[in-house]
Enzyme design. Structure first.
Site, short mmCIF file in Angstrom:
data_model
loop_
_atom_site.label_atom_id
_atom_site.label_comp_id
_atom_site.label_asym_id
_atom_site.label_seq_id
_atom_site.Cartn_x
_atom_site.Cartn_y
_atom_site.Cartn_z
N ASP A 33 0.85 -1.19 0.00
CA ASP A 33 0.00 0.00 0.00
C ASP A 33 0.89 1.24 0.00
OD1 ASP A 33 -3.21 0.54 1.01
OD2 ASP A 33 -1.80 2.22 1.09
N VAL A 101 -10.88 3.10 -3.50
CA VAL A 101 -10.51 2.61 -4.84
C VAL A 101 -11.53 1.54 -5.26
CG1 VAL A 101 -8.75 1.45 -6.22
CG2 VAL A 101 -8.05 3.10 -4.46
N HIS A 105 -10.28 -5.16 -3.06
CA HIS A 105 -8.95 -5.43 -2.51
C HIS A 105 -9.09 -5.81 -1.05
CE1 HIS A 105 -9.92 -1.14 -2.35
NE2 HIS A 105 -9.30 -1.10 -1.19
N HIS A 107 -7.03 -5.66 2.38
CA HIS A 107 -5.87 -5.09 3.08
C HIS A 107 -5.29 -6.17 4.00
CE1 HIS A 107 -6.82 -0.68 2.41
NE2 HIS A 107 -8.03 -1.19 2.23
P1 AMP Z 1 -9.68 1.53 0.35
O1 AMP Z 1 -9.73 2.84 1.08
O2 AMP Z 1 -10.10 0.34 1.16
O3 AMP Z 1 -10.40 1.61 -0.98
O4 AMP Z 1 -8.15 1.26 0.05
C1 AMP Z 1 -7.48 1.80 -1.03
C2 AMP Z 1 -6.03 1.72 -0.69
O5 AMP Z 1 -5.28 1.90 -1.88
C3 AMP Z 1 -5.55 2.78 0.29
O6 AMP Z 1 -5.02 2.16 1.46
C4 AMP Z 1 -4.49 3.55 -0.49
O7 AMP Z 1 -3.40 3.95 0.31
C5 AMP Z 1 -4.09 2.53 -1.53
N1 AMP Z 1 -3.51 3.09 -2.75
C6 AMP Z 1 -3.99 4.13 -3.48
N2 AMP Z 1 -3.20 4.35 -4.54
C7 AMP Z 1 -2.23 3.42 -4.50
C8 AMP Z 1 -1.10 3.12 -5.32
N3 AMP Z 1 -0.81 3.84 -6.42
N4 AMP Z 1 -0.28 2.10 -4.95
C9 AMP Z 1 -0.54 1.38 -3.84
N5 AMP Z 1 -1.59 1.60 -3.03
C10 AMP Z 1 -2.41 2.61 -3.35
#
Ligand code: AMP
Length: 119
Positions: A33, A101, A105, A107
């Site tokens: 992340d 996003v 996914h 975490h």
């Molecule tokens: P969520 O809030 O559950 O949708 O998690 C989305 C996650 O994607 C967050 O923890 C962000 O920090 C992570 N994220 C966003 N952009 C990127 C990226 N380019 N590379 C890796 N992680 C990312």
């Protein structure tokens, strides 16, 4: 037929956006992340862009299983599976769940004692 634009995580899997990819199979990938909330914070994603868990379908059953099996594999590889260590898996769905996003996914968080309930 016009193709849907790639999601952020599809672009990462396609190596169009840089990320530290730590695990990959035909079905799933895992990468660090970008804004870690724990010493270990990985995202495990299906290569198929299911937007969020509540939109997965019965035909995605094996893929959903593959995500959790990948999480277990990664945790074992990182030595996080010991009872005196441990890890947490989180799936956020929608606004109140904290989803930012729109590509499913999981975490994987570890490396510190995580509080409960989550914020
Ligand atoms: P969520 O809030 O559950 O949708 O998690 C989305 C996650 O994607 C967050 O923890 C962000 O920090 C992570 N994220 C966003 N952009 C990127 C990226 N380019 N590379 C890796 N992680 C990312």
């Amino acid at each position: 037929m016009s193709q849907a634009p790639k999601t952020l995580f599809e672009k990462i899997v396609a190596r169009e956006i840089p990320a530290q990819i730590l695990h990959e199979t035909d079905e799933v990938a895992a990468f660090a992340d970008i804004n870690p909330q724990a010493p270990t914070h990985l995202l495990i994603v299906p290569k198929k862009p299911i937007p969020r868990v509540g939109e997965a379908e019965a035909s995605d059953q094996a893929l959903l299983g593959a995500l959790l099996l990948a999480a277990g594999d990664i945790a074992r590889k990182l030595g996080l599976d010991a009872r005196d260590k441990g890890f947490r898996l989180v799936i956020n769905h929608g606004r109140d769940g904290g989803e930012t996003v729109p590509h499913l996914h999981v975490h994987l968080l570890a490396g510190r004692e995580l509080s409960w309930p989550p914020g």
